[in-house]
Design a protein around this motif. Structure first.
Motif, short mmCIF file in Angstrom:
data_model
loop_
_atom_site.label_atom_id
_atom_site.label_comp_id
_atom_site.label_asym_id
_atom_site.label_seq_id
_atom_site.Cartn_x
_atom_site.Cartn_y
_atom_site.Cartn_z
N ASN A 1 0.79 -1.22 0.00
CA ASN A 1 0.00 0.00 0.00
C ASN A 1 0.83 1.28 0.00
O ASN A 1 0.55 2.20 -0.77
N VAL A 2 1.82 1.34 0.87
CA VAL A 2 2.57 2.60 1.02
C VAL A 2 4.08 2.35 1.15
O VAL A 2 4.79 3.14 1.77
N GLY A 3 4.57 1.26 0.57
CA GLY A 3 5.97 0.95 0.72
C GLY A 3 6.60 0.44 -0.55
O GLY A 3 6.74 1.17 -1.54
N CYS A 4 6.96 -0.85 -0.57
CA CYS A 4 7.73 -1.44 -1.67
C CYS A 4 7.10 -1.17 -3.03
O CYS A 4 7.77 -0.72 -3.97
N MET A 5 5.82 -1.47 -3.16
CA MET A 5 5.20 -1.43 -4.48
C MET A 5 5.01 -0.01 -5.04
O MET A 5 5.44 0.27 -6.16
N PRO A 6 4.38 0.91 -4.31
CA PRO A 6 4.25 2.26 -4.88
C PRO A 6 5.59 2.94 -5.10
O PRO A 6 5.75 3.71 -6.06
N SER A 7 6.57 2.67 -4.23
CA SER A 7 7.88 3.30 -4.44
C SER A 7 8.53 2.78 -5.72
O SER A 7 9.16 3.55 -6.46
N LYS A 8 8.36 1.50 -6.01
CA LYS A 8 8.95 0.97 -7.25
C LYS A 8 8.23 1.51 -8.49
O LYS A 8 8.85 1.73 -9.53
N ALA A 9 6.92 1.73 -8.36
CA ALA A 9 6.19 2.33 -9.47
C ALA A 9 6.72 3.72 -9.78
O ALA A 9 6.90 4.10 -10.95
N LEU A 10 7.00 4.50 -8.74
CA LEU A 10 7.52 5.85 -8.96
C LEU A 10 8.99 5.83 -9.37
O LEU A 10 9.43 6.68 -10.15
N ASN B 1 3.63 15.08 -16.00
CA ASN B 1 2.25 15.07 -15.53
C ASN B 1 2.26 14.28 -14.22
O ASN B 1 2.04 13.07 -14.21
N LEU B 2 2.53 14.99 -13.13
CA LEU B 2 2.70 14.32 -11.85
C LEU B 2 1.41 13.63 -11.40
O LEU B 2 1.45 12.54 -10.83
N ALA B 3 0.28 14.24 -11.67
CA ALA B 3 -1.00 13.64 -11.27
C ALA B 3 -1.20 12.28 -11.95
O ALA B 3 -1.64 11.32 -11.32
N GLN B 4 -0.85 12.17 -13.24
CA GLN B 4 -0.97 10.90 -13.95
C GLN B 4 0.03 9.89 -13.42
O GLN B 4 -0.27 8.69 -13.31
N MET B 5 1.23 10.36 -13.08
CA MET B 5 2.24 9.46 -12.53
C MET B 5 1.74 8.86 -11.22
O MET B 5 1.93 7.65 -10.97
N MET B 6 1.12 9.67 -10.40
CA MET B 6 0.57 9.17 -9.14
C MET B 6 -0.63 8.26 -9.39
O MET B 6 -0.82 7.25 -8.70
N LYS B 7 -1.42 8.58 -10.41
CA LYS B 7 -2.60 7.77 -10.73
C LYS B 7 -2.21 6.36 -11.14
O LYS B 7 -2.79 5.37 -10.68
N GLN B 8 -1.22 6.25 -12.04
CA GLN B 8 -0.81 4.91 -12.48
C GLN B 8 -0.18 4.14 -11.34
O GLN B 8 -0.31 2.91 -11.26
N LYS B 9 0.49 4.85 -10.43
CA LYS B 9 1.03 4.20 -9.24
C LYS B 9 -0.09 3.60 -8.39
O LYS B 9 -0.04 2.44 -7.99
N ASP B 10 -1.13 4.40 -8.17
CA ASP B 10 -2.26 3.94 -7.36
C ASP B 10 -3.00 2.78 -8.03
O ASP B 10 -3.44 1.84 -7.36
N GLU B 11 -3.15 2.85 -9.36
CA GLU B 11 -3.83 1.77 -10.08
C GLU B 11 -3.06 0.46 -9.97
O GLU B 11 -3.65 -0.62 -9.83
N ALA C 1 5.77 10.99 1.42
CA ALA C 1 6.68 11.25 0.30
C ALA C 1 6.26 10.54 -0.97
O ALA C 1 6.75 10.85 -2.06
N LEU C 2 5.32 9.58 -0.85
CA LEU C 2 4.82 8.88 -2.03
C LEU C 2 3.61 9.55 -2.65
O LEU C 2 3.10 9.08 -3.67
N SER C 3 3.15 10.64 -2.06
CA SER C 3 1.89 11.23 -2.52
C SER C 3 1.95 12.74 -2.63
O SER C 3 0.92 13.41 -2.53
N LEU C 4 3.13 13.31 -2.83
CA LEU C 4 3.24 14.77 -2.96
C LEU C 4 2.51 15.26 -4.21
O LEU C 4 2.48 14.58 -5.24
N LEU D 1 13.45 7.07 -2.20
CA LEU D 1 12.50 8.17 -2.40
C LEU D 1 13.23 9.46 -2.77
O LEU D 1 12.70 10.27 -3.54
N GLY D 2 14.43 9.65 -2.26
CA GLY D 2 15.23 10.79 -2.71
C GLY D 2 15.51 10.70 -4.19
O GLY D 2 15.49 11.72 -4.91
N SER D 3 15.77 9.46 -4.69
CA SER D 3 16.02 9.28 -6.12
C SER D 3 14.81 9.66 -6.96
O SER D 3 14.94 10.28 -8.03
N VAL D 4 13.61 9.28 -6.50
CA VAL D 4 12.39 9.62 -7.24
C VAL D 4 12.30 11.12 -7.45
O VAL D 4 12.14 11.61 -8.59
N TRP D 5 12.42 11.88 -6.37
CA TRP D 5 12.19 13.33 -6.48
C TRP D 5 13.38 14.05 -7.10
O TRP D 5 13.19 15.08 -7.76
#
Length: 466
Positions: free
Chosen positions: A44-53, A80-90, A167-170, A189-193
Protein backbone atom coordinates in the motif's frame (compact mmCIF):
# COMPACT_ATOMS: atom_id res chain seq x y z
CA UNK A 1 -17.59 -16.42 18.69
CA UNK A 2 -16.07 -17.69 15.43
CA UNK A 3 -13.63 -20.57 15.76
CA UNK A 4 -10.54 -21.05 13.58
CA UNK A 5 -7.46 -23.22 13.45
CA UNK A 6 -5.27 -20.12 13.12
CA UNK A 7 -5.85 -16.37 13.39
CA UNK A 8 -3.27 -14.07 11.86
CA UNK A 9 -2.94 -10.47 13.07
CA UNK A 10 -1.85 -8.32 10.13
CA UNK A 11 -2.40 -8.49 6.37
CA UNK A 12 1.04 -7.55 5.11
CA UNK A 13 3.57 -9.81 3.33
CA UNK A 14 4.00 -11.93 6.45
CA UNK A 15 0.33 -12.06 7.38
CA UNK A 16 -1.24 -12.63 3.99
CA UNK A 17 1.31 -15.27 3.00
CA UNK A 18 0.73 -17.06 6.31
CA UNK A 19 -3.02 -16.96 5.71
CA UNK A 20 -2.75 -18.28 2.15
CA UNK A 21 -0.34 -21.06 3.14
CA UNK A 22 -2.66 -22.02 6.02
CA UNK A 23 -5.54 -22.31 3.57
CA UNK A 24 -3.43 -24.37 1.18
CA UNK A 25 -2.58 -26.77 4.00
CA UNK A 26 -6.21 -27.26 4.93
CA UNK A 27 -6.42 -25.03 8.00
CA UNK A 28 -9.41 -22.83 8.71
CA UNK A 29 -7.73 -19.42 8.75
CA UNK A 30 -8.68 -15.83 9.46
CA UNK A 31 -6.55 -12.76 8.76
CA UNK A 32 -7.25 -9.62 10.80
CA UNK A 33 -6.42 -6.38 8.99
CA UNK A 34 -7.70 -2.89 9.73
CA UNK A 35 -6.62 -1.18 6.52
CA UNK A 36 -9.17 -0.75 3.77
CA UNK A 37 -6.99 -3.00 1.61
CA UNK A 38 -4.79 -6.03 2.19
CA UNK A 39 -1.04 -6.00 1.60
CA UNK A 40 0.22 -4.01 4.57
CA UNK A 41 2.83 -1.31 4.29
CA UNK A 42 4.66 -3.08 1.46
CA UNK A 43 1.87 -3.13 -1.08
CA UNK A 44 0.00 0.00 0.00
CA UNK A 45 2.57 2.60 1.02
CA UNK A 46 5.97 0.95 0.72
CA UNK A 47 7.73 -1.44 -1.67
CA UNK A 48 5.20 -1.43 -4.48
CA UNK A 49 4.25 2.26 -4.88
CA UNK A 50 7.88 3.30 -4.44
CA UNK A 51 8.95 0.97 -7.25
CA UNK A 52 6.19 2.33 -9.47
CA UNK A 53 7.52 5.85 -8.96
CA UNK A 54 11.15 4.76 -9.30
CA UNK A 55 10.37 3.18 -12.68
CA UNK A 56 8.40 6.18 -13.96
CA UNK A 57 10.90 8.74 -12.69
CA UNK A 58 13.82 6.83 -14.21
CA UNK A 59 12.21 6.95 -17.65
CA UNK A 60 11.43 10.65 -17.23
CA UNK A 61 15.01 11.37 -16.17
CA UNK A 62 16.36 9.43 -19.16
CA UNK A 63 14.25 11.55 -21.48
CA UNK A 64 15.05 14.84 -19.74
CA UNK A 65 18.70 14.24 -18.93
CA UNK A 66 20.05 13.57 -22.40
CA UNK A 67 20.16 9.77 -22.28
CA UNK A 68 17.41 9.46 -24.89
CA UNK A 69 19.05 12.09 -27.10
CA UNK A 70 22.34 10.20 -26.94
CA UNK A 71 20.49 7.15 -28.25
CA UNK A 72 19.04 9.13 -31.12
CA UNK A 73 15.58 9.56 -29.58
CA UNK A 74 14.49 13.18 -29.83
CA UNK A 75 11.68 14.03 -27.41
CA UNK A 76 10.54 17.01 -25.37
CA UNK A 77 8.95 15.45 -22.27
CA UNK A 78 6.74 17.25 -19.79
CA UNK A 79 5.84 15.97 -16.34
CA UNK A 80 2.25 15.07 -15.53
CA UNK A 81 2.70 14.32 -11.85
CA UNK A 82 -1.00 13.64 -11.27
CA UNK A 83 -0.97 10.90 -13.95
CA UNK A 84 2.24 9.46 -12.53
CA UNK A 85 0.57 9.17 -9.14
CA UNK A 86 -2.60 7.77 -10.73
CA UNK A 87 -0.81 4.91 -12.48
CA UNK A 88 1.03 4.20 -9.24
CA UNK A 89 -2.26 3.94 -7.36
CA UNK A 90 -3.83 1.77 -10.08
CA UNK A 91 -0.91 -0.65 -9.89
CA UNK A 92 -1.24 -0.90 -6.12
CA UNK A 93 -5.00 -1.50 -6.37
CA UNK A 94 -4.44 -4.36 -8.80
CA UNK A 95 -2.02 -6.03 -6.41
CA UNK A 96 -4.22 -5.67 -3.32
CA UNK A 97 -7.24 -7.03 -5.21
CA UNK A 98 -5.09 -9.98 -6.20
CA UNK A 99 -4.55 -10.86 -2.53
CA UNK A 100 -8.31 -10.70 -1.91
CA UNK A 101 -8.73 -13.19 -4.78
CA UNK A 102 -6.16 -15.53 -3.26
CA UNK A 103 -7.95 -15.33 0.09
CA UNK A 104 -11.21 -16.38 -1.54
CA UNK A 105 -9.48 -19.12 -3.53
CA UNK A 106 -7.95 -20.61 -0.39
CA UNK A 107 -11.00 -20.07 1.83
CA UNK A 108 -9.33 -17.52 4.10
CA UNK A 109 -11.61 -15.12 6.00
CA UNK A 110 -10.56 -11.46 6.07
CA UNK A 111 -11.80 -10.01 9.36
CA UNK A 112 -11.73 -6.26 8.84
CA UNK A 113 -10.58 -4.36 11.89
CA UNK A 114 -7.86 -4.22 14.51
CA UNK A 115 -7.09 -7.29 16.59
CA UNK A 116 -6.53 -7.48 20.34
CA UNK A 117 -5.40 -10.65 22.11
CA UNK A 118 -7.68 -11.18 25.12
CA UNK A 119 -6.08 -14.38 26.36
CA UNK A 120 -4.81 -17.75 25.13
CA UNK A 121 -6.52 -18.50 21.82
CA UNK A 122 -8.82 -15.47 22.03
CA UNK A 123 -8.84 -12.38 19.79
CA UNK A 124 -11.31 -9.48 19.70
CA UNK A 125 -11.50 -7.48 16.48
CA UNK A 126 -12.76 -3.88 16.52
CA UNK A 127 -13.89 -2.52 13.15
CA UNK A 128 -13.91 1.09 11.97
CA UNK A 129 -17.45 1.62 13.27
CA UNK A 130 -16.58 0.32 16.72
CA UNK A 131 -18.24 -3.05 16.26
CA UNK A 132 -16.57 -6.04 17.88
CA UNK A 133 -16.08 -9.61 16.68
CA UNK A 134 -14.75 -12.37 18.92
CA UNK A 135 -12.50 -15.08 17.49
CA UNK A 136 -10.97 -18.19 18.97
CA UNK A 137 -8.12 -20.24 17.56
CA UNK A 138 -5.65 -22.91 18.55
CA UNK A 139 -2.83 -20.78 17.16
CA UNK A 140 -2.34 -17.03 16.79
CA UNK A 141 0.30 -15.52 14.50
CA UNK A 142 1.41 -11.93 15.19
CA UNK A 143 2.40 -10.30 11.90
CA UNK A 144 1.55 -6.66 12.55
CA UNK A 145 4.59 -5.20 10.80
CA UNK A 146 6.26 -1.88 11.51
CA UNK A 147 5.82 1.87 11.31
CA UNK A 148 8.23 4.78 10.61
CA UNK A 149 10.50 5.64 13.53
CA UNK A 150 9.90 9.22 14.71
CA UNK A 151 12.74 11.67 15.22
CA UNK A 152 12.69 13.83 18.38
CA UNK A 153 12.45 17.52 17.53
CA UNK A 154 11.13 16.83 14.03
CA UNK A 155 7.35 16.36 14.11
CA UNK A 156 5.92 14.57 11.07
CA UNK A 157 2.76 16.30 9.77
CA UNK A 158 2.83 14.91 6.20
CA UNK A 159 2.38 18.45 4.98
CA UNK A 160 5.94 19.77 5.03
CA UNK A 161 7.65 17.14 7.18
CA UNK A 162 6.95 13.73 5.65
CA UNK A 163 7.28 10.08 6.47
CA UNK A 164 7.64 7.55 3.66
CA UNK A 165 3.87 7.49 3.11
CA UNK A 166 3.69 11.25 2.65
CA UNK A 167 6.68 11.25 0.30
CA UNK A 168 4.82 8.88 -2.03
CA UNK A 169 1.89 11.23 -2.52
CA UNK A 170 3.24 14.77 -2.96
CA UNK A 171 1.18 17.02 -5.22
CA UNK A 172 4.24 18.93 -6.46
CA UNK A 173 7.93 18.37 -7.07
CA UNK A 174 9.95 19.84 -4.19
CA UNK A 175 12.41 22.56 -4.99
CA UNK A 176 14.64 21.35 -2.18
CA UNK A 177 14.00 18.04 -0.42
CA UNK A 178 16.03 17.22 2.66
CA UNK A 179 16.14 13.51 3.46
CA UNK A 180 17.02 12.60 7.05
CA UNK A 181 18.59 9.15 6.92
CA UNK A 182 20.78 7.58 4.22
CA UNK A 183 19.22 4.14 4.30
CA UNK A 184 17.14 2.29 1.73
CA UNK A 185 13.95 4.33 2.07
CA UNK A 186 15.68 7.69 2.05
CA UNK A 187 17.85 6.96 -0.97
CA UNK A 188 15.05 5.41 -3.01
CA UNK A 189 12.50 8.17 -2.40
CA UNK A 190 15.23 10.79 -2.71
CA UNK A 191 16.02 9.28 -6.12
CA UNK A 192 12.39 9.62 -7.24
CA UNK A 193 12.19 13.33 -6.48
CA UNK A 194 15.73 14.10 -7.65
CA UNK A 195 14.89 12.61 -11.05
CA UNK A 196 11.74 14.67 -11.25
CA UNK A 197 13.69 17.87 -10.65
CA UNK A 198 14.22 18.37 -6.93
CA UNK A 199 17.44 19.38 -5.27
CA UNK A 200 18.10 16.60 -2.74
CA UNK A 201 20.22 16.84 0.40
CA UNK A 202 20.72 13.75 2.54
CA UNK A 203 21.60 14.17 6.22
CA UNK A 204 23.01 11.05 7.89
CA UNK A 205 24.15 10.60 11.50
CA UNK A 206 26.83 8.06 10.57
CA UNK A 207 29.87 8.78 8.42
CA UNK A 208 28.63 6.57 5.58
CA UNK A 209 25.47 5.84 3.63
CA UNK A 210 23.63 2.51 3.67
CA UNK A 211 24.64 1.31 7.15
CA UNK A 212 25.16 -2.44 7.17
CA UNK A 213 26.08 -2.92 3.52
CA UNK A 214 29.53 -3.81 2.24
CA UNK A 215 31.63 -0.64 2.63
CA UNK A 216 33.09 -0.74 -0.89
CA UNK A 217 29.64 -1.21 -2.39
CA UNK A 218 28.22 1.65 -0.31
CA UNK A 219 30.99 4.03 -1.34
CA UNK A 220 30.48 3.14 -4.99
CA UNK A 221 26.77 3.86 -4.75
CA UNK A 222 27.40 7.15 -2.96
CA UNK A 223 29.77 8.32 -5.70
CA UNK A 224 27.17 7.52 -8.33
CA UNK A 225 24.37 9.30 -6.48
CA UNK A 226 26.66 12.29 -6.01
CA UNK A 227 27.18 12.47 -9.78
CA UNK A 228 23.39 12.48 -10.17
CA UNK A 229 23.04 15.55 -7.99
CA UNK A 230 22.63 14.20 -4.46
CA UNK A 231 24.29 16.25 -1.75
CA UNK A 232 25.38 14.37 1.40
CA UNK A 233 25.93 15.69 4.90
CA UNK A 234 27.39 12.69 6.69
CA UNK A 235 28.26 12.59 10.38
CA UNK A 236 25.46 15.08 10.99
CA UNK A 237 22.26 15.16 13.04
CA UNK A 238 19.06 17.19 12.81
CA UNK A 239 18.14 18.58 16.22
CA UNK A 240 15.05 20.65 15.39
CA UNK A 241 12.69 21.60 12.60
CA UNK A 242 10.56 24.72 12.28
CA UNK A 243 7.77 24.69 9.70
CA UNK A 244 6.12 27.55 7.89
CA UNK A 245 3.48 27.79 5.19
CA UNK A 246 6.13 27.43 2.50
CA UNK A 247 8.82 25.24 3.97
CA UNK A 248 10.95 23.95 6.81
CA UNK A 249 14.03 25.28 8.56
CA UNK A 250 16.27 22.53 9.95
CA UNK A 251 18.97 22.87 12.58
CA UNK A 252 21.81 20.51 11.69
CA UNK A 253 24.79 19.81 13.93
CA UNK A 254 27.89 17.61 13.57
CA UNK A 255 27.19 14.25 15.19
CA UNK A 256 30.44 14.54 17.14
CA UNK A 257 29.53 18.02 18.36
CA UNK A 258 30.25 21.42 16.94
CA UNK A 259 28.68 24.48 15.40
CA UNK A 260 25.14 24.12 14.07
CA UNK A 261 23.91 25.30 10.68
CA UNK A 262 20.44 26.07 9.39
CA UNK A 263 19.16 24.42 6.21
CA UNK A 264 16.08 25.67 4.37
CA UNK A 265 13.88 23.22 2.46
CA UNK A 266 10.34 23.19 1.19
CA UNK A 267 9.91 19.52 2.17
CA UNK A 268 11.68 17.16 4.60
CA UNK A 269 11.52 13.36 4.54
CA UNK A 270 12.21 11.59 7.84
CA UNK A 271 13.60 8.14 6.95
CA UNK A 272 15.66 7.02 9.93
CA UNK A 273 14.22 3.52 9.99
CA UNK A 274 11.16 1.65 11.18
CA UNK A 275 10.00 0.25 14.52
CA UNK A 276 7.82 -2.78 15.28
CA UNK A 277 4.08 -2.20 15.55
CA UNK A 278 3.37 -4.04 18.79
CA UNK A 279 1.51 -1.55 20.99
CA UNK A 280 -2.08 -2.21 21.94
CA UNK A 281 -2.10 -5.87 20.90
CA UNK A 282 -2.91 -7.23 24.35
CA UNK A 283 0.41 -9.04 24.63
CA UNK A 284 0.23 -8.86 28.41
CA UNK A 285 -2.86 -11.08 28.33
CA UNK A 286 -0.72 -14.02 27.22
CA UNK A 287 2.32 -13.09 29.32
CA UNK A 288 4.37 -11.50 26.54
CA UNK A 289 6.46 -8.34 26.65
CA UNK A 290 8.62 -6.61 24.05
CA UNK A 291 12.18 -5.43 24.39
CA UNK A 292 12.97 -1.71 24.53
CA UNK A 293 12.80 -1.51 20.72
CA UNK A 294 9.28 -2.94 20.76
CA UNK A 295 10.32 -6.32 19.34
CA UNK A 296 9.09 -9.75 20.36
CA UNK A 297 11.51 -12.61 20.88
CA UNK A 298 11.04 -15.85 19.01
CA UNK A 299 12.55 -19.30 18.87
CA UNK A 300 11.69 -20.93 15.59
CA UNK A 301 8.91 -18.34 15.16
CA UNK A 302 7.38 -19.35 18.51
CA UNK A 303 6.96 -16.83 21.31
CA UNK A 304 7.19 -17.82 24.96
CA UNK A 305 3.38 -18.02 25.06
CA UNK A 306 2.00 -21.42 23.95
CA UNK A 307 0.13 -21.17 20.66
CA UNK A 308 1.36 -17.65 19.88
CA UNK A 309 3.75 -17.20 16.96
CA UNK A 310 5.52 -14.13 15.58
CA UNK A 311 6.90 -13.30 12.12
CA UNK A 312 8.09 -10.32 10.08
CA UNK A 313 9.06 -6.85 11.25
CA UNK A 314 7.80 -7.39 14.81
CA UNK A 315 10.62 -9.81 15.57
CA UNK A 316 14.36 -10.17 15.01
CA UNK A 317 16.05 -10.08 11.62
CA UNK A 318 15.99 -7.63 8.73
CA UNK A 319 12.77 -5.72 8.11
CA UNK A 320 12.26 -7.06 4.60
CA UNK A 321 9.08 -8.26 2.91
CA UNK A 322 10.70 -11.40 1.53
CA UNK A 323 12.05 -12.31 4.98
CA UNK A 324 8.51 -12.01 6.34
CA UNK A 325 7.19 -14.18 3.50
CA UNK A 326 9.74 -16.92 4.21
CA UNK A 327 8.91 -16.83 7.91
CA UNK A 328 5.18 -16.98 7.14
CA UNK A 329 5.49 -20.20 5.19
CA UNK A 330 7.91 -21.81 7.66
CA UNK A 331 5.72 -20.82 10.62
CA UNK A 332 2.50 -22.28 9.21
CA UNK A 333 4.28 -25.43 8.09
CA UNK A 334 5.53 -25.91 11.64
CA UNK A 335 1.98 -25.44 12.93
CA UNK A 336 0.82 -28.41 10.84
CA UNK A 337 3.83 -30.51 11.82
CA UNK A 338 6.09 -29.96 8.84
CA UNK A 339 9.77 -29.01 9.09
CA UNK A 340 9.55 -25.40 7.92
CA UNK A 341 12.67 -23.29 8.38
CA UNK A 342 14.32 -20.06 7.19
CA UNK A 343 17.99 -19.73 6.25
CA UNK A 344 18.72 -16.30 7.70
CA UNK A 345 22.26 -16.33 6.31
CA UNK A 346 20.89 -16.13 2.76
CA UNK A 347 18.29 -13.37 2.84
CA UNK A 348 19.23 -10.93 0.06
CA UNK A 349 18.95 -7.17 0.39
CA UNK A 350 18.44 -4.62 -2.38
CA UNK A 351 18.51 -0.84 -2.75
CA UNK A 352 16.53 0.10 -5.87
CA UNK A 353 18.43 3.22 -6.83
CA UNK A 354 20.30 3.67 -10.09
CA UNK A 355 22.64 1.85 -10.06
CA UNK A 356 21.05 -0.74 -7.82
CA UNK A 357 22.86 -2.35 -4.89
CA UNK A 358 22.16 -5.99 -4.08
CA UNK A 359 23.89 -8.36 -1.70
CA UNK A 360 23.60 -11.71 0.03
CA UNK A 361 25.76 -13.07 2.82
CA UNK A 362 28.20 -11.27 5.08
CA UNK A 363 30.07 -8.09 4.21
CA UNK A 364 33.80 -8.12 3.69
CA UNK A 365 34.13 -6.20 6.96
CA UNK A 366 32.22 -8.90 8.85
CA UNK A 367 34.39 -11.67 7.41
CA UNK A 368 37.52 -9.77 8.46
CA UNK A 369 36.14 -9.26 11.97
CA UNK A 370 35.49 -13.02 12.24
CA UNK A 371 39.02 -13.80 11.09
CA UNK A 372 37.63 -15.79 8.16
CA UNK A 373 40.18 -16.42 5.42
CA UNK A 374 38.61 -15.53 2.08
CA UNK A 375 39.39 -14.78 -1.56
CA UNK A 376 37.93 -11.93 -3.60
CA UNK A 377 36.78 -12.00 -7.20
CA UNK A 378 35.66 -8.70 -8.76
CA UNK A 379 34.47 -7.68 -12.16
CA UNK A 380 33.50 -4.14 -13.24
CA UNK A 381 30.44 -3.42 -15.36
CA UNK A 382 32.70 -1.16 -17.47
CA UNK A 383 34.06 -4.44 -18.90
CA UNK A 384 30.66 -6.04 -19.48
CA UNK A 385 29.57 -5.92 -23.12
CA UNK A 386 25.84 -5.45 -22.53
CA UNK A 387 26.40 -2.77 -19.88
CA UNK A 388 28.76 -0.90 -22.24
CA UNK A 389 26.34 -0.82 -25.17
CA UNK A 390 23.50 0.21 -22.82
CA UNK A 391 25.62 3.04 -21.34
CA UNK A 392 25.13 1.73 -17.77
CA UNK A 393 28.64 0.81 -16.72
CA UNK A 394 28.81 2.05 -13.13
CA UNK A 395 29.42 -0.57 -10.47
CA UNK A 396 30.83 -4.06 -10.13
CA UNK A 397 30.20 -7.65 -9.08
CA UNK A 398 32.16 -8.92 -6.09
CA UNK A 399 32.33 -12.53 -4.93
CA UNK A 400 33.89 -13.54 -1.62
CA UNK A 401 34.81 -17.22 -1.36
CA UNK A 402 36.39 -19.32 1.38
CA UNK A 403 40.15 -19.39 0.89
CA UNK A 404 40.42 -23.12 1.53
CA UNK A 405 37.20 -24.66 0.19
CA UNK A 406 36.21 -22.04 -2.42
CA UNK A 407 32.63 -22.05 -1.05
CA UNK A 408 30.87 -18.78 -1.85
CA UNK A 409 30.50 -16.78 1.37
CA UNK A 410 28.86 -13.63 0.06
CA UNK A 411 28.18 -11.56 -3.04
CA UNK A 412 27.90 -7.79 -3.39
CA UNK A 413 26.65 -6.20 -6.59
CA UNK A 414 26.37 -2.57 -7.64
CA UNK A 415 25.08 -2.00 -11.13
CA UNK A 416 22.21 -2.24 -13.61
CA UNK A 417 19.37 -4.65 -12.75
CA UNK A 418 21.40 -6.40 -10.06
CA UNK A 419 18.18 -6.87 -8.04
CA UNK A 420 17.16 -9.39 -10.70
CA UNK A 421 20.56 -11.12 -10.70
CA UNK A 422 21.31 -11.62 -7.00
CA UNK A 423 18.87 -14.55 -6.95
CA UNK A 424 21.35 -16.65 -8.94
CA UNK A 425 23.81 -16.46 -6.07
CA UNK A 426 21.10 -17.05 -3.46
CA UNK A 427 20.36 -20.38 -5.15
CA UNK A 428 24.04 -21.19 -5.55
CA UNK A 429 24.80 -20.47 -1.89
CA UNK A 430 21.76 -22.48 -0.73
CA UNK A 431 23.43 -25.48 -2.37
CA UNK A 432 26.86 -24.54 -0.91
CA UNK A 433 28.27 -23.86 -4.36
CA UNK A 434 31.88 -22.89 -4.93
CA UNK A 435 33.02 -19.92 -6.96
CA UNK A 436 34.33 -22.45 -9.46
CA UNK A 437 30.79 -23.84 -9.88
CA UNK A 438 29.60 -20.45 -11.13
CA UNK A 439 32.78 -19.93 -13.15
CA UNK A 440 32.10 -23.18 -15.03
CA UNK A 441 28.43 -22.39 -15.69
CA UNK A 442 27.62 -21.01 -19.14
CA UNK A 443 25.85 -17.63 -19.11
CA UNK A 444 24.15 -16.09 -22.17
CA UNK A 445 26.04 -13.47 -24.16
CA UNK A 446 25.70 -10.55 -24.24
CA UNK A 447 24.02 -10.07 -20.85
CA UNK A 448 24.78 -8.21 -17.67
CA UNK A 449 24.67 -11.58 -15.89
CA UNK A 450 28.04 -12.45 -17.44
CA UNK A 451 29.57 -10.12 -14.86
CA UNK A 452 28.47 -12.59 -12.19
CA UNK A 453 30.36 -15.39 -13.89
CA UNK A 454 33.41 -13.26 -14.58
CA UNK A 455 33.60 -12.19 -10.90
CA UNK A 456 33.51 -15.87 -9.90
CA UNK A 457 36.21 -16.63 -12.46
CA UNK A 458 38.29 -13.80 -11.06
CA UNK A 459 38.38 -15.41 -7.60
CA UNK A 460 41.30 -17.30 -9.16
CA UNK A 461 42.34 -14.37 -11.37
CA UNK A 462 40.85 -15.98 -14.48
CA UNK A 463 38.40 -13.35 -15.81
CA UNK A 464 38.45 -13.32 -19.62
CA UNK A 465 36.11 -10.57 -20.81
CA UNK A 466 36.70 -6.91 -21.38
Amino acid sequence: MSTYDVVILGGGPGGYNAAIRAGQLGLKAACVEGRATLGGTCLNVGCMPSKALLHASELYDAAMGGEFANLGIEVKPSLNLAQMMKQKDESVTGLTKGIEFLFRKNKVDWIKGWGHIDGPGKVTVTDSAGGKTELSAKDIIIATGSEPTPLPGVDIDNQRILDSTGALSLKEVPKHLVVIGAGVIGLELGSVWRRLGAQVTVVEFLDRICPGVDVEAGKTLQRSLGKQGFSFKLGSKVTSATTSANGVQLRVEPAAGGEAELIEADYVLVAIGRRPYTQGLGLENVGLATDKRGMLENKGHRTQAPGVWVIGDVTSGPMLAHKAEDEAMACVEQIVGKAGEVNYELIPSVIYTKPELASVGKTEEQLKAEGRAYKVGKFPFTANSRAKINHETEGFAKVLADERTDEILSVHLVGPSVSEMIGEYCVAMEFSASAEDIALTCHPHPTRSEALRQAAMNVEGMATQM
